[in-house]
Motif scaffolding. Structure first.
Motif, PDB file in Angstrom:
ATOM      1  N   LEU A 136      -4.039   9.145   5.781  1.00 47.94           N
ATOM      2  CA  LEU A 136      -2.641   9.288   6.236  1.00 47.94           C
ATOM      3  C   LEU A 136      -2.372  10.697   6.750  1.00 47.94           C
ATOM      4  CD1 LEU A 136      -0.546   7.348   3.569  1.00 47.94           C
ATOM      5  CD2 LEU A 136      -1.153   6.653   5.885  1.00 47.94           C
ATOM      6  N   GLN A 146      -5.396   7.177   1.329  1.00 49.91           N
ATOM      7  CA  GLN A 146      -4.339   8.193   1.263  1.00 49.91           C
ATOM      8  C   GLN A 146      -4.690   9.398   2.122  1.00 49.91           C
ATOM      9  OE1 GLN A 146      -1.260   8.021  -0.071  1.00 49.91           O
ATOM     10  NE2 GLN A 146      -1.775   5.895  -0.463  1.00 49.91           N
ATOM     11  N   ARG A 206       0.845  -1.219   0.000  1.00 53.26           N
ATOM     12  CA  ARG A 206       0.000   0.000   0.000  1.00 53.26           C
ATOM     13  C   ARG A 206       0.877   1.266   0.000  1.00 53.26           C
ATOM     14  NH1 ARG A 206      -4.506   1.213   4.419  1.00 53.26           N
ATOM     15  NH2 ARG A 206      -5.869  -0.280   3.383  1.00 53.26           N
ATOM     16  N   THR A 207       1.229   1.672  -1.180  1.00 57.40           N
ATOM     17  CA  THR A 207       2.099   2.827  -1.385  1.00 57.40           C
ATOM     18  C   THR A 207       1.470   4.094  -0.805  1.00 57.40           C
ATOM     19  OG1 THR A 207       2.673   1.787  -3.461  1.00 57.40           O
ATOM     20  CG2 THR A 207       3.378   4.043  -3.189  1.00 57.40           C
ATOM     21  N   ASP A 208       2.325   5.038  -0.439  1.00 60.23           N
ATOM     22  CA  ASP A 208       1.852   6.342   0.018  1.00 60.23           C
ATOM     23  C   ASP A 208       2.288   7.394  -0.988  1.00 60.23           C
ATOM     24  OD1 ASP A 208       4.611   6.660   0.453  1.00 60.23           O
ATOM     25  OD2 ASP A 208       4.408   5.897   2.487  1.00 60.23           O
ATOM     26  N   SER A 209       2.260   8.666  -0.597  1.00 61.02           N
ATOM     27  CA  SER A 209       2.576   9.729  -1.556  1.00 61.02           C
ATOM     28  C   SER A 209       4.008  10.239  -1.427  1.00 61.02           C
ATOM     29  CB  SER A 209       1.589  10.882  -1.365  1.00 61.02           C
ATOM     30  OG  SER A 209       1.708  11.377  -0.044  1.00 61.02           O
ATOM     31  N   GLY A 224       4.409   9.235   5.369  1.00 64.75           N
ATOM     32  CA  GLY A 224       4.438   7.841   4.923  1.00 64.75           C
ATOM     33  C   GLY A 224       3.339   6.969   5.498  1.00 64.75           C
ATOM     34  N   GLY A 225       3.033   5.946   4.776  1.00 61.20           N
ATOM     35  CA  GLY A 225       1.954   5.033   5.136  1.00 61.20           C
ATOM     36  C   GLY A 225       2.244   4.135   6.323  1.00 61.20           C
ATOM     37  N   LEU A 226       3.517   4.039   6.714  1.00 63.22           N
ATOM     38  CA  LEU A 226       3.833   3.254   7.911  1.00 63.22           C
ATOM     39  C   LEU A 226       3.627   4.083   9.168  1.00 63.22           C
ATOM     40  CD1 LEU A 226       7.134   1.439   6.803  1.00 63.22           C
ATOM     41  CD2 LEU A 226       4.836   0.455   6.928  1.00 63.22           C
TER      42      LEU A 226
END
Lengths: 401, 401
Positions: free
Chosen positions: B373, B370, A360-363, A375-377
């Motif tokens: 986040l 997204q 699950r990528t973030d931006s 970040g998504g983590l």
């Protein structure tokens, strides 16, 4: 139910490969307000590209505000709660010089000291005796002979050396003998737990014989013992995660820490390039690869911002060789931050990047402290990195029905 | 001091209403890199408007990297630490078919199996006997009669059924009798804790009588027992939060989980529209309303991205009817992610939205992975959602002076 009980219960074996690239002390600080950190300053096109593709975040080594040493820093990354698994100082020192501790070993940090004719300490560090003089004396102490116990003595640096006692029934609970003062004699070794009475006796005998061997030495005519500790009882990677794991490290400390969690130490690499070759050679044999790079930390410790930038770029340079192997999960992080501005380990969250098919990528557009905040983590305790790696590798079943 | 000790001590009663709308398996993944998730793809004008007004974040169901089943997923949302409160497999199975477990009950998952004339198992699943054949046999087992113990037998599917033993002094600690192999007889029920000696005896008597009843059956002529478990001992919503809570769910599993924490199960709704009607009818009677929607999960489990998008839009469609009731706190989230791309539950944080007068809004412009986040709730363990709901409802006093 703790995390290791979970991973024991839920682990699945498959053919996936996980790479954990640790740039020691990776996190940093800007040189001036509004500036960029070492990592943000460094040209890291490979890690930046992966940041776009993967998921980023900030790893909190132990708990917010806590600056860890290498021991707790790495235990966290390995998924061992650093507040639960404590490595005694003697065990860490022995590990740091590459001594492979066994189950029946007790490791002790020892200091040469100077005593006067009445037995009182006049110098707790034997005049900070130089290594050239102290190392031969440490080696001479190998003459100590105690029935039923194997005694190892290893030189370290200046007044410091390591003693390892090997034998059955030796507990690791003996108080330090350094009285932390001069004008008084060293303390007698004293068990702080009944399981260590024998250790205290053996330690007393070691000191007695050491004094005889050192008699007449102008500086180092006695020694004190500190940080007595048994081998830490860490479950293995194989057992808690079902992973065949190896470590590709240059420095003894990191090999030692990896050995404590049951990783195989592979190769004799001295450079990052050589480490990559070792990685390639061992790719088929293991599931998990811990690659340790020291110099982002040591340049930070030196307070050398530019050198740390350069070393960070060196880390980036090895990434294509790793990715060419197509790991299922690639992680780049550090065991803690070492901002050049502080010239020491710090508590700041460590930029962390995880790349996997379903992460699950973030931006995030690049790999750096500011970007990782988006970040998504999120910000997470380092000990959760391994469960994340395992899940992303398809190696954890569902918990509960 | 754990969270329930806190909420017990700090709880305040008032007239506020809290709605927890659970879209099961809400979180997802994009179909391709750079794409949008199911929730981001779905047209959700109502939830998007609330995201601007409320506060968003990512709920971690259990711990980072852990993919939960429905049990731990919902316990977390209900504010019960899923690593502390474990629901035994038998209890979960009974719950899942809508059996209301009592304090003196022990629930058991049972399998029909085939044994030969020597008593050895030839098929552990009775040839995967179809439900049409197995259900009548399960019902026939209700003839089992054991003095002092009430015996319930409920068909499940194919070779599976549930047995509940009700009586005093029955512990839930009995080992599985399935030997996990053929060519050997089933194991005898064995207590793993002295509190369960009686349960083991009763289970042995059940099996003895079951064999007599099943004698002559070609496939299902015996049975094995697994996952023996007492009713999980969960404190009630009333006690830990001071809330009169109800559940408006369609599927037995979710009604059952809600019942375990003391919620009333209201209505007989089969559709989301009907659930809304039940909500309206019961608005005056309760403080807390758990509304469960299953199909975001089942479409995800089917790997059907478009269907999950459509089901997500269905959830959005019910929101105006909820908001027309003017709840003091409205929460929309999931018990876990179920990305269509994985066709299974996953570990990814679940988009979460909380709307309340004093929730401290963030800059989220819509409801999606997204955007969350950037949300004001950050990433948080699901178990903290209830304390947040209570505070936002003015139902928690200050902790300490």
């Amino acid at each position: 139910m703790d995390m290791h009980q979970l991973t024991r219960q839920l682990q699945v074996k498959n053919d996936s490969k996980i790479v954990l690239l640790v740039a020691d002390g990776l996190g940093g600080l800007p040189q001036k307000p509004g500036g960029q950190t070492e990592l943000e300053t460094a040209k890291t096109p490979n890690l930046d590209a992966l940041a776009k593709q993967g998921v980023c975040g900030g790893s909190i080594p132990v708990k917010p505000g806590i600056s860890p040493g290498s021991g707790p820093g790495h235990l966290g990354l390995f998924g061992y709660d650093p507040l639960q698994y404590l490595i005694g100082r003697g065990a860490l020192e022995a590990t740091g010089i590459g001594f492979a501790l066994g189950e029946n070993d007790v490791a002790i940090r020892a200091n040469f000291c100077t005593i006067d004719s009445t037995g009182n300490i006049t110098d707790r560090r034997a005049g900070r005796i130089p290594t050239e003089e102290s190392a031969p004396l440490a080696i001479k102490l190998r003459e100590v002979s105690i029935p039923g116990v194997e005694v190892f003595v290893e030189p370290v640096k200046e007044h410091r050396f390591v003693v390892v006692l090997r034998g059955s029934g030796l507990g690791g609970n003996v108080a330090d003998t350094d009285p932390q003062a001069t004008g008084v004699p060293p303390l007698a070794p004293r068990a702080t737990n009944p399981d260590s009475e024998k250790t205290a006796e053996v330690a007393a005998e070691f000191i007695k014989q050491a004094k005889e061997i050192l008699a007449g030495q102008p500086k180092a005519n006695c020694c004190t013992l500190r940080g007595v500790s048994a081998k830490p009882n860490l479950p293995s990677y194989e057992e808690v995660y079902g992973l065949r794991a190896c470590a590709i490290a240059v420095y003894p400390m990191y090999k030692g820490l990896a050995r404590l969690v049951g990783m195989d130490i592979v190769g004799q690499a001295q450079t990052l390039d050589e480490q990559m070759a070792v990685l390639e050679e061992n790719w088929a044999k293991y599931d998990f690869f811990f690659i340790h790079f020291k110099y982002t930390d040591s340049t930070g410790e030196d307070g050398n911002f530019d050198a740390k930038v350069k070393r960070t770029e060196e880390v980036d340079g090895c990434v294509p060789r790793i990715m060419a192997l197509k790991p299922d999960v690639f992680i780049c992080t550090g065991d803690h931050s070492t901002p050049s501005m502080l010239a020491s380990h710090s508590w700041h969250p460590v930029p962390t990047l995880l790349v996997a098919e379903h992460c699950r990528t973030d931006s995030c557009e690049s790999f750096g402290e500011q970007e990782c905040l988006r970040g998504g983590l999120g910000q997470f305790e380092a000990k959760y990195l391994m469960p994340l790696a395992l899940s992303n590798a398809g190696r954890l079943n569902k918990f509960g029905a």
